[in-house]
Design an enzyme around this catalytic site. Structure first.
Site, PDB file in Angstrom:
ATOM      1  N   GLY A 245     -16.872  -0.259   5.853  1.00 25.96           N
ATOM      2  CA  GLY A 245     -15.736   0.174   6.670  1.00 25.96           C
ATOM      3  C   GLY A 245     -15.282  -0.812   7.724  1.00 25.96           C
ATOM      4  O   GLY A 245     -14.315  -0.537   8.439  1.00 25.96           O
TER       5      GLY A 245
ATOM      6  N   GLY B 218     -16.926  -4.004   2.137  1.00 28.45           N
ATOM      7  CA  GLY B 218     -16.081  -4.426   1.022  1.00 28.45           C
ATOM      8  C   GLY B 218     -14.929  -5.231   1.582  1.00 28.45           C
ATOM      9  O   GLY B 218     -14.879  -6.458   1.514  1.00 28.45           O
TER      10      GLY B 218
ATOM     11  N   TYR C 230      -1.051   4.435   1.879  1.00 25.92           N
ATOM     12  CA  TYR C 230      -1.588   4.536   3.248  1.00 25.92           C
ATOM     13  C   TYR C 230      -0.594   4.052   4.298  1.00 25.92           C
ATOM     14  O   TYR C 230      -0.990   3.831   5.445  1.00 25.92           O
ATOM     15  CB  TYR C 230      -2.859   3.683   3.382  1.00 25.92           C
ATOM     16  CG  TYR C 230      -3.874   3.886   2.293  1.00 25.92           C
ATOM     17  CD1 TYR C 230      -4.602   5.065   2.203  1.00 25.92           C
ATOM     18  CD2 TYR C 230      -4.117   2.879   1.363  1.00 25.92           C
ATOM     19  CE1 TYR C 230      -5.540   5.240   1.204  1.00 25.92           C
ATOM     20  CE2 TYR C 230      -5.051   3.058   0.359  1.00 25.92           C
ATOM     21  CZ  TYR C 230      -5.758   4.236   0.282  1.00 25.92           C
ATOM     22  OH  TYR C 230      -6.677   4.407  -0.709  1.00 25.92           O
TER      23      TYR C 230
ATOM     24  N   CYS D  55      10.279   2.851 -11.166  1.00 24.03           N
ATOM     25  CA  CYS D  55      11.286   3.880 -10.926  1.00 24.03           C
ATOM     26  C   CYS D  55      10.800   4.923  -9.936  1.00 24.03           C
ATOM     27  O   CYS D  55      10.644   6.098 -10.284  1.00 24.03           O
ATOM     28  CB  CYS D  55      11.681   4.506 -12.246  1.00 24.03           C
ATOM     29  SG  CYS D  55      12.386   3.251 -13.311  1.00 24.03           S
TER      30      CYS D  55
HETATM   31  N1  LLP Z   1     -19.583   2.471   1.220  1.00 20.74           N
HETATM   32  C1  LLP Z   1     -19.051   3.648   0.817  1.00 20.74           C
HETATM   33  C2  LLP Z   1     -19.940   4.771   0.565  1.00 20.74           C
HETATM   34  C3  LLP Z   1     -17.668   3.784   0.668  1.00 20.74           C
HETATM   35  O1  LLP Z   1     -17.158   4.946   0.283  1.00 20.74           O
HETATM   36  C4  LLP Z   1     -16.829   2.670   0.932  1.00 20.74           C
HETATM   37  C5  LLP Z   1     -15.374   2.783   0.800  1.00 20.74           C
HETATM   38  C6  LLP Z   1     -17.419   1.451   1.325  1.00 20.74           C
HETATM   39  C7  LLP Z   1     -18.807   1.395   1.461  1.00 20.74           C
HETATM   40  C8  LLP Z   1     -16.638   0.204   1.592  1.00 20.74           C
HETATM   41  O2  LLP Z   1     -15.688   0.343   2.581  1.00 20.74           O
HETATM   42  P1  LLP Z   1     -14.929  -0.957   3.147  1.00 20.74           P
HETATM   43  O3  LLP Z   1     -15.977  -1.845   3.811  1.00 20.74           O
HETATM   44  O4  LLP Z   1     -14.313  -1.682   2.010  1.00 20.74           O
HETATM   45  O5  LLP Z   1     -13.950  -0.429   4.084  1.00 20.74           O
HETATM   46  N2  LLP Z   1      -8.630   2.518  -0.993  1.00 20.74           N
HETATM   47  C9  LLP Z   1      -8.736   2.504   0.445  1.00 20.74           C
HETATM   48  C10 LLP Z   1     -10.151   2.310   0.914  1.00 20.74           C
HETATM   49  C11 LLP Z   1     -11.092   3.378   0.427  1.00 20.74           C
HETATM   50  C12 LLP Z   1     -12.500   3.122   0.835  1.00 20.74           C
HETATM   51  C13 LLP Z   1     -13.420   4.102   0.236  1.00 20.74           C
HETATM   52  N3  LLP Z   1     -14.787   3.879   0.509  1.00 20.74           N
HETATM   53  C14 LLP Z   1      -7.808   1.424   1.008  1.00 20.74           C
HETATM   54  O6  LLP Z   1      -7.120   0.740   0.250  1.00 20.74           O
HETATM   55  O7  LLP Z   1      -7.718   1.292   2.227  1.00 20.74           O
END
Ligand code: LLP
Length: 431
Positions: free
Chosen positions: A239, A276, A317, A343
């Site tokens: 996150g 991520g 978002y 479209c």
């Molecule tokens: N760990 C878990 C359990 C998660 O559910 C997630 C992301 C991460 C790690 C990694 O989160 P990050 O470091 O990438 O923020 N599609 C959305 C983001 C959804 C994230 C869901 N879970 C977007 O484009 O903002």
């Protein structure tokens, strides 16, 4: 910091001109800077210093095998949320003992696959899931390493669709329920409680929610240790934020870790982080070509060859990604909405962008596209998903071919549907 830069009015990815890459490989094109990915990975790793830790790259952010392989070669593990992601991580060479598995809806088949693959642990998100894990472990005659994903009921102050740490979401178990779950694990010889987990949300631009949440799970960790549970891992989730403009004031990986580190001093544990976006977000851009410019309702529309199927974050978002011309920003500026060919009115990549006057066939770059870009792509409107390339200095690697029409029809079957069936359906409804 990333390795995309402008020199003499031309955008470069490391040693390669973006316009040249677009010319060589076509558009839309995802371009990743390997140097940026590696650098971000190392910055995250260094933030933990000599505190034992594992960086489990969140596969969902970018599941390309080449990206995962790089994470593995850097000593990273993987955070997976499906059987498919687990298979990808293993295929990319990530060691099973560095893989953690979360998600609210794991199927029995997925649990069995994870246990057979001997991953580090499964983060259970409900009592029924724990019961399934215990039952499957018994059938396989093994002990399952598990963690509980605790829902700390903390507001991560991010977009509601990606906030997961509040009690009114579907994620994890409350502190009270978590205690009960650990008691169940303690008295079940098929379950081995090795960790405690949290994940409060994504693009969390503040350290305070992490400190508040970590305090709660560390208190729980200490409580469980006093009850003689053999916990070894504290999984702080992912996150951490990526910047969307170079001047964005967001914490660095070191800031998140330092803010929490006081809480970890008196406990022996291995910390697991699941970033991520913070690692891969700014390592990727999406190159797209201008198809046409048109004016409607007093607005200038710049229609490009990438659309919401290639990059859905703006409509999903309301994400505001920077879009610039690969030929720089000099010249008189015009206000554009950058839209795709699909479209739907939601098919936009950026609104109210000031760019030097754009012409057909110009190339534009959308930034911070490395995370949740290609991974959330689809074939909607029967469009071919883009090619992905990775650049290392002046070396260019194709890491995903562009879809072809064959990819679109690959799983479809026409054979059984005959004219006879359609005619009998018509007759059946009296037509
Ligand atoms: N760990 C878990 C359990 C998660 O559910 C997630 C992301 C991460 C790690 C990694 O989160 P990050 O470091 O990438 O923020 N599609 C959305 C983001 C959804 C994230 C869901 N879970 C977007 O484009 O903002």
């Amino acid at each position: 910091m990333d390795f995309f830069h402008y020199s003499k009015g031309e955008l470069y990815c490391e040693g390669m001109k973006a316009s040249r890459l677009a010319g060589l490989f076509g558009t839309p094109l995802y371009v990743y800077s390997l140097k940026t990915f590696v650098r971000h990975f190392e910055v995250v790793r260094k933030a933990f210093g000599d505190k034992p830790h594992i960086i489990c790259f969140a596969v969902k952010a970018n599941p390309n095998l080449a990206i995962l392989k790089t994470a593995g070669l850097l000593g990273g593990g993987a955070d997976v949320v499906s059987g498919g992601e687990l298979r990808l991580a293993l295929r990319a060479g990530i060691r099973p003992e560095k893989i953690v598995y979360s998600g609210v809806g794991k199927t029995e088949e997925e649990i069995e696959f994870a246990l057979n693959s001997k991953i580090l642990f499964i983060s259970a998100e409900s009592m029924p899931e724990l019961e399934s894990i215990a039952r499957i472990a018994k059938r396989l005659k093994i002990t399952a390493p598990v963690s509980i994903r605790v829902n700390p009921d903390i507001d991560p102050r991010t977009h509601p669709h990606i906030a997961t740490g509040l009690k009114q979401t579907k994620f994890g178990l409350s502190e009270t329920e978590s205690k009960k779950a650990y008691e169940f694990i303690h008295f079940n010889k098929r379950l081995n409680p090795v960790g405690i987990s949290m994940h409060i949300g994504s693009q969390v631009g503040y350290v305070e929610p992490y400190v508040d949440a970590a305090r709660k799970i560390i208190n729980l960790y200490k409580y469980l240790k006093r009850r003689k549970l053999p916990l070894k891992y504290i999984d702080i989730g992912g996150g951490w934020a990526a910047y969307f403009r170079p001047e964005d004031d967001i914490p660095e990986p070191d800031d998140y870790v330092s803010a929490m580190s006081g809480l970890f001093t008196d406990i022996e544990t291995t910390i697991i982080a699941e970033p991520g976006r913070a690692i891969i977000g700014n390592a990727g851009i999406l190159l797209m070509k201008v198809i046409a410019i048109k004016r409607n309702g007093g607005k200038n529309y710049c229609i490009v060859d990438a659309g919401m199927n290639d990059f859905v974050r703006p409509v999903l978002y309301n994400a505001k990604h920077r879009v610039e011309s690969v030929r720089g920003s000099s010249g008189e500026k015009v206000l554009y909405d950058i839209v795709g060919p699909l479209c739907e009115s939601g098919d936009f990549l950026a609104r109210d962008v000031r760019l030097p006057k754009v012409r057909k066939n110009d190339c534009l770059a959308l930034f911070t596209a490395g995370a949740y870009g290609s991974s959330m792509g689809s074939n909607y409107n029967s469009r071919m998903r883009p090619m992905e390339i990775a650049v290392a200095g002046e070396k260019v690697m194709v890491i995903r071919e562009r879809d072809t029409f064959r990819d679109i029809i690959r799983n479809q079957k026409l054979r059984d549907l005959t004219a006879g069936i359609v005619n009998s359906v018509k007759k059946n409804i009296g037509l």
